[in-house]
Design a protein around this motif. Structure first.
Motif, PDB file in Angstrom:
ATOM      1  N   LEU A   1      -1.214  -0.085  -4.311  1.00 50.59           N
ATOM      2  CA  LEU A   1      -0.476   1.170  -4.281  1.00 50.59           C
ATOM      3  C   LEU A   1      -1.387   2.326  -4.691  1.00 50.59           C
ATOM      4  O   LEU A   1      -2.264   2.166  -5.550  1.00 50.59           O
ATOM      5  N   SER A   2      -1.159   3.493  -4.099  1.00 48.09           N
ATOM      6  CA  SER A   2      -2.013   4.648  -4.356  1.00 48.09           C
ATOM      7  C   SER A   2      -1.169   5.873  -4.686  1.00 48.09           C
ATOM      8  O   SER A   2       0.057   5.839  -4.606  1.00 48.09           O
ATOM      9  N   GLY A   3      -1.871   6.958  -5.062  1.00 47.23           N
ATOM     10  CA  GLY A   3      -1.174   8.182  -5.419  1.00 47.23           C
ATOM     11  C   GLY A   3      -0.749   8.179  -6.876  1.00 47.23           C
ATOM     12  O   GLY A   3      -1.107   7.289  -7.646  1.00 47.23           O
ATOM     13  N   PRO A   4       0.071   9.163  -7.274  1.00 47.54           N
ATOM     14  CA  PRO A   4       0.508   9.248  -8.670  1.00 47.54           C
ATOM     15  C   PRO A   4       1.756   8.412  -8.941  1.00 47.54           C
ATOM     16  O   PRO A   4       2.417   7.935  -8.010  1.00 47.54           O
ATOM     17  N   ILE A   5       2.069   8.234 -10.216  1.00 48.85           N
ATOM     18  CA  ILE A   5       3.366   7.685 -10.615  1.00 48.85           C
ATOM     19  C   ILE A   5       4.361   8.840 -10.581  1.00 48.85           C
ATOM     20  O   ILE A   5       4.155   9.855 -11.249  1.00 48.85           O
ATOM     21  N   PRO A   6       5.435   8.747  -9.801  1.00 45.70           N
ATOM     22  CA  PRO A   6       6.376   9.866  -9.714  1.00 45.70           C
ATOM     23  C   PRO A   6       6.908  10.277 -11.083  1.00 45.70           C
ATOM     24  O   PRO A   6       7.348   9.430 -11.867  1.00 45.70           O
ATOM     25  N   PRO A   7       6.858  11.566 -11.398  1.00 45.38           N
ATOM     26  CA  PRO A   7       7.320  12.017 -12.722  1.00 45.38           C
ATOM     27  C   PRO A   7       8.796  11.778 -12.965  1.00 45.38           C
ATOM     28  O   PRO A   7       9.244  11.786 -14.116  1.00 45.38           O
ATOM     29  N   SER A   8       9.569  11.534 -11.897  1.00 44.39           N
ATOM     30  CA  SER A   8      11.003  11.277 -12.062  1.00 44.39           C
ATOM     31  C   SER A   8      11.271  10.075 -12.942  1.00 44.39           C
ATOM     32  O   SER A   8      12.353   9.949 -13.525  1.00 44.39           O
TER      33      SER A   8
ATOM     34  N   ASN B   1      -3.601  -1.646  -9.472  1.00 34.51           N
ATOM     35  CA  ASN B   1      -3.344  -0.968  -8.211  1.00 34.51           C
ATOM     36  C   ASN B   1      -4.454   0.054  -7.984  1.00 34.51           C
ATOM     37  O   ASN B   1      -5.551  -0.072  -8.536  1.00 34.51           O
ATOM     38  N   GLN B   2      -4.177   1.074  -7.193  1.00 32.74           N
ATOM     39  CA  GLN B   2      -5.140   2.143  -6.929  1.00 32.74           C
ATOM     40  C   GLN B   2      -4.515   3.502  -7.245  1.00 32.74           C
ATOM     41  O   GLN B   2      -4.793   4.509  -6.585  1.00 32.74           O
ATOM     42  N   LEU B   3      -3.676   3.524  -8.271  1.00 40.84           N
ATOM     43  CA  LEU B   3      -2.955   4.736  -8.631  1.00 40.84           C
ATOM     44  C   LEU B   3      -3.874   5.733  -9.328  1.00 40.84           C
ATOM     45  O   LEU B   3      -4.884   5.366  -9.926  1.00 40.84           O
ATOM     46  N   CYS B   4      -3.470   7.012  -9.271  1.00 37.13           N
ATOM     47  CA  CYS B   4      -4.293   8.072  -9.835  1.00 37.13           C
ATOM     48  C   CYS B   4      -3.392   9.161 -10.403  1.00 37.13           C
ATOM     49  O   CYS B   4      -2.250   9.326  -9.971  1.00 37.13           O
ATOM     50  N   GLY B   5      -3.904   9.906 -11.390  1.00 32.71           N
ATOM     51  CA  GLY B   5      -3.151  11.014 -11.960  1.00 32.71           C
ATOM     52  C   GLY B   5      -2.653  10.721 -13.357  1.00 32.71           C
ATOM     53  O   GLY B   5      -2.908   9.649 -13.931  1.00 32.71           O
ATOM     54  N   GLN B   6      -1.926  11.673 -13.912  1.00 32.92           N
ATOM     55  CA  GLN B   6      -1.450  11.553 -15.287  1.00 32.92           C
ATOM     56  C   GLN B   6      -0.212  10.664 -15.361  1.00 32.92           C
ATOM     57  O   GLN B   6       0.702  10.769 -14.535  1.00 32.92           O
ATOM     58  N   ILE B   7      -0.201   9.812 -16.370  1.00 31.88           N
ATOM     59  CA  ILE B   7       0.959   8.948 -16.599  1.00 31.88           C
ATOM     60  C   ILE B   7       2.099   9.812 -17.131  1.00 31.88           C
ATOM     61  O   ILE B   7       1.923  10.540 -18.111  1.00 31.88           O
TER      62      ILE B   7
ATOM     63  N   THR C   1       0.833  -1.188   0.000  1.00 34.99           N
ATOM     64  CA  THR C   1       0.000   0.000   0.000  1.00 34.99           C
ATOM     65  C   THR C   1       0.877   1.252   0.000  1.00 34.99           C
ATOM     66  O   THR C   1       2.102   1.163   0.087  1.00 34.99           O
ATOM     67  N   GLY C   2       0.212   2.416  -0.088  1.00 38.07           N
ATOM     68  CA  GLY C   2       0.940   3.673  -0.048  1.00 38.07           C
ATOM     69  C   GLY C   2       1.478   4.065  -1.410  1.00 38.07           C
ATOM     70  O   GLY C   2       1.224   3.404  -2.423  1.00 38.07           O
ATOM     71  N   PRO C   3       2.248   5.144  -1.463  1.00 41.89           N
ATOM     72  CA  PRO C   3       2.741   5.658  -2.744  1.00 41.89           C
ATOM     73  C   PRO C   3       3.954   4.903  -3.258  1.00 41.89           C
ATOM     74  O   PRO C   3       4.618   4.173  -2.516  1.00 41.89           O
ATOM     75  N   ILE C   4       4.236   5.092  -4.541  1.00 45.72           N
ATOM     76  CA  ILE C   4       5.496   4.618  -5.127  1.00 45.72           C
ATOM     77  C   ILE C   4       6.568   5.639  -4.768  1.00 45.72           C
ATOM     78  O   ILE C   4       6.451   6.810  -5.129  1.00 45.72           O
ATOM     79  N   PRO C   5       7.615   5.251  -4.055  1.00 45.39           N
ATOM     80  CA  PRO C   5       8.616   6.235  -3.630  1.00 45.39           C
ATOM     81  C   PRO C   5       9.349   6.870  -4.807  1.00 45.39           C
ATOM     82  O   PRO C   5       9.841   6.161  -5.698  1.00 45.39           O
ATOM     83  N   ASN C   6       9.415   8.171  -4.782  1.00 47.37           N
ATOM     84  CA  ASN C   6      10.170   8.887  -5.803  1.00 47.37           C
ATOM     85  C   ASN C   6      11.629   8.457  -5.789  1.00 47.37           C
ATOM     86  O   ASN C   6      12.285   8.378  -6.832  1.00 47.37           O
ATOM     87  N   GLU C   7      12.139   8.156  -4.591  1.00 51.08           N
ATOM     88  CA  GLU C   7      13.539   7.775  -4.454  1.00 51.08           C
ATOM     89  C   GLU C   7      13.882   6.533  -5.287  1.00 51.08           C
ATOM     90  O   GLU C   7      14.996   6.413  -5.802  1.00 51.08           O
ATOM     91  N   VAL C   8      12.916   5.611  -5.386  1.00 53.32           N
ATOM     92  CA  VAL C   8      13.163   4.375  -6.141  1.00 53.32           C
ATOM     93  C   VAL C   8      13.185   4.645  -7.641  1.00 53.32           C
ATOM     94  O   VAL C   8      14.055   4.150  -8.369  1.00 53.32           O
TER      95      VAL C   8
END
Length: 221
Positions: A166-173, A188-194, A143-150
């Motif tokens: 997993l939730s939240g956006p896909i980190p733009p990095s 998953n349960q992700l949201c936002g622009q790819i 659960t939780g976001p995909i870490p930007n650090e990864v």
């Protein structure tokens, strides 16, 4: 040293990953190097996190290059260092993914998949693994976001985070990762622009999320 490769995952990555994984373990027993003491101490912490010396990793006791599911480098600066950890797809693990994985500086291949009792978030400490090119955490209960650090690890080639929560956006990095050849966050349960850098991957990499949008999925409203 037992390494159990993926055998039930539907993606073509299975075939590629198997070949890459086997390249870590082409020693005879006589050729397996002695394990680095620091790496062994880290693996003992991971063993204790997953149930201790009487838990599912009970054979992890001495000389970690002989541990089940562990591979060590056989030459150069990686000689005797832990380069791969790949757990079997039989649900032996439960609990969270320990942050200690981030303390294995030569780790380049990590698979913790098909363990539905593995919960919690993806540790930000995985972002310390500068050599990591293969990360497979599919079909757990994360659960939780995909870490930007990864997704800032420039060597990443294969990332499978599908079939979690997993939730939240896909980190733009992730758009800066030019080496990516496989990326899957479906189911998953992700949201936002790819992020635009991922539009080379097909719809199957992103389907069945809460509200992802943008190429290759329909445009964002």
């Amino acid at each position: 040293m037992e390494i159990l490769p993926k055998h039930s995952h539907p993606h073509y990555l299975f075939y590629i990953s198997l070949l890459l994984l086997l390249s870590h373990f082409n020693f005879s027993d006589a050729d397996i190097p002695a394990c680095n003491a620091q790496d062994e101490a880290v693996l003992i912490k991971i063993r204790d996190h997953f149930g201790g010396p009487n838990g599912p990793l009970s054979d992890w006791d001495s000389d970690c290059c002989y541990f089940n599911y562990v591979g060590c480098g056989g030459e150069g600066s990686s000689y005797g260092r832990v380069t791969a950890v790949t757990f079997p797809l039989n649900g032996i693990l439960s609990g969270t993914i320990p942050s200690d994985f981030g303390d294995l500086p030569f780790l380049d291949f990590l698979t913790i998949a098909n363990n539905v009792n593995v919960t919690g978030s993806i540790p930000k400490s995985l972002g310390n693994l500068k050599k990591l090119y293969h990360l497979d955490l599919n079909s757990n209960s994360l659960t939780g976001p995909i870490p930007n650090e990864v997704l800032q690890l420039t060597g990443l080639k294969e990332v499978d985070l599908s079939n979690n929560k997993l939730s939240g956006p896909i980190p733009p990095s992730v758009s800066s990762l030019k080496s990516l050849t496989m990326f899957n966050v479906s189911h998953n349960q992700l949201c936002g622009q790819i992020p635009s850098g991922l539009n080379k991957f097909g719809k199957s990499s992103f389907v069945s999320n809460k509200c992802l949008c943008g190429s290759p999925l329909p445009p964002c409203k």
